[in-house]
Design a protein around this motif. Structure first.
Motif, short mmCIF file in Angstrom:
data_model
loop_
_atom_site.label_atom_id
_atom_site.label_comp_id
_atom_site.label_asym_id
_atom_site.label_seq_id
_atom_site.Cartn_x
_atom_site.Cartn_y
_atom_site.Cartn_z
N THR A 4 9.77 1.21 39.20
CA THR A 4 10.67 2.28 38.43
C THR A 4 11.78 2.60 39.16
O THR A 4 11.68 2.93 40.15
N ILE A 5 12.91 2.46 38.55
CA ILE A 5 14.20 2.93 39.15
C ILE A 5 14.68 4.40 38.76
O ILE A 5 14.49 4.65 37.44
N LEU A 6 14.60 5.48 39.61
CA LEU A 6 14.84 6.65 39.27
C LEU A 6 16.45 6.69 39.17
O LEU A 6 17.10 6.68 40.00
N LEU A 7 16.81 7.47 38.02
CA LEU A 7 18.25 7.93 37.65
C LEU A 7 18.49 9.17 37.51
O LEU A 7 18.31 9.87 36.63
N PRO A 8 19.03 9.75 38.67
CA PRO A 8 19.43 11.09 38.70
C PRO A 8 20.61 11.49 37.99
O PRO A 8 21.63 10.80 38.29
N VAL A 9 20.59 12.26 37.00
CA VAL A 9 21.60 13.10 36.35
C VAL A 9 21.70 14.22 36.31
O VAL A 9 20.81 14.99 36.31
N VAL A 10 22.86 14.91 36.31
CA VAL A 10 23.14 16.31 36.20
C VAL A 10 23.72 16.77 34.91
O VAL A 10 24.39 15.99 34.39
N ALA A 11 23.49 18.09 34.65
CA ALA A 11 24.01 18.60 33.30
C ALA A 11 24.33 19.83 33.32
O ALA A 11 23.67 20.70 34.22
N ALA A 12 25.30 20.29 32.69
CA ALA A 12 25.74 21.78 32.65
C ALA A 12 25.74 22.56 31.31
O ALA A 12 25.95 21.82 30.21
N ALA A 13 24.93 23.59 31.37
CA ALA A 13 24.89 24.55 30.28
C ALA A 13 26.10 25.61 30.51
O ALA A 13 25.85 26.52 31.38
N LEU A 14 27.27 25.43 29.90
CA LEU A 14 28.39 26.08 30.09
C LEU A 14 28.13 27.48 29.37
O LEU A 14 27.77 27.29 28.01
N ILE A 15 28.13 28.53 29.87
CA ILE A 15 27.70 29.81 29.05
C ILE A 15 28.91 30.83 29.04
O ILE A 15 29.48 31.11 30.02
N ASP A 16 29.24 31.05 27.85
CA ASP A 16 30.49 32.01 27.81
C ASP A 16 29.99 33.51 27.82
O ASP A 16 28.90 33.65 27.63
#
Length: 144
Positions: A4-16
């Motif tokens: 298995t190839i690990l695919l690291p991804v980031v995401a943002a919860a922009l909070i107002d």
């Protein structure tokens, strides 16, 4: 070993300041087209997760975020196509410069996590939104 190839991804919860979170809609011609997701993307080999998130937010939304601003909230781990496994790291971001624009997305939408739960999302984003609802990353609402 499964290969298995690990695919690291980031995401943002922009909070107002009102506790609303920004979601973006994927273009229909891309994988998961038309679905709503947190903005973010792949971590390049020479980047920290936070630096990748800052870069992705600049590219996708045209906003500037200090590399020290993102706060880790939760993660999701799901199988992906081609023998890959997606590791999606969600960060809360409550401070940025500029007005978010849909540069790479079809549309943007602000909403409280409970309201956003009705949106169609890729499998990895669903548990992130649920965890965000329970997180202390959101401001306290109605004196609770």
């Amino acid at each position: 070993m499964t290969g298995t190839i690990l695919l690291p991804v980031v995401a943002a919860a922009l909070i107002d300041p009102a506790g609303r979170v920004l979601m973006q809609q994927r273009p229909v011609e891309k994988a998961h087209g038309g679905l709503w997701e947190f903005p973010g993307g792949k971590i390049e080999p020479d980047e920290s997760p936070e630096a990748a998130l800052v870069r992705e937010l600049r590219e996708e939304l045209g906003i500037s975020v200090d590399v020290a601003a993102p706060t880790p909230v939760t993660f999701a781990s799901v199988p992906a196509d081609g023998g890959r496994h997606l590791l999606l790291l969600l960060y809360a971001v409550s401070g940025w410069t500029g007005e978010p624009r849909a540069i790479e997305a079809s549309a943007l939408r602000w909403g409280l996590p409970a309201d956003l739960a009705s949106l169609s999302m890729p499998p990895a984003d669903i548990p992130l939104l649920a965890a965000l609802s329970l997180s202390r990353a959101l401001p306290v609402q109605n004196g609770q």
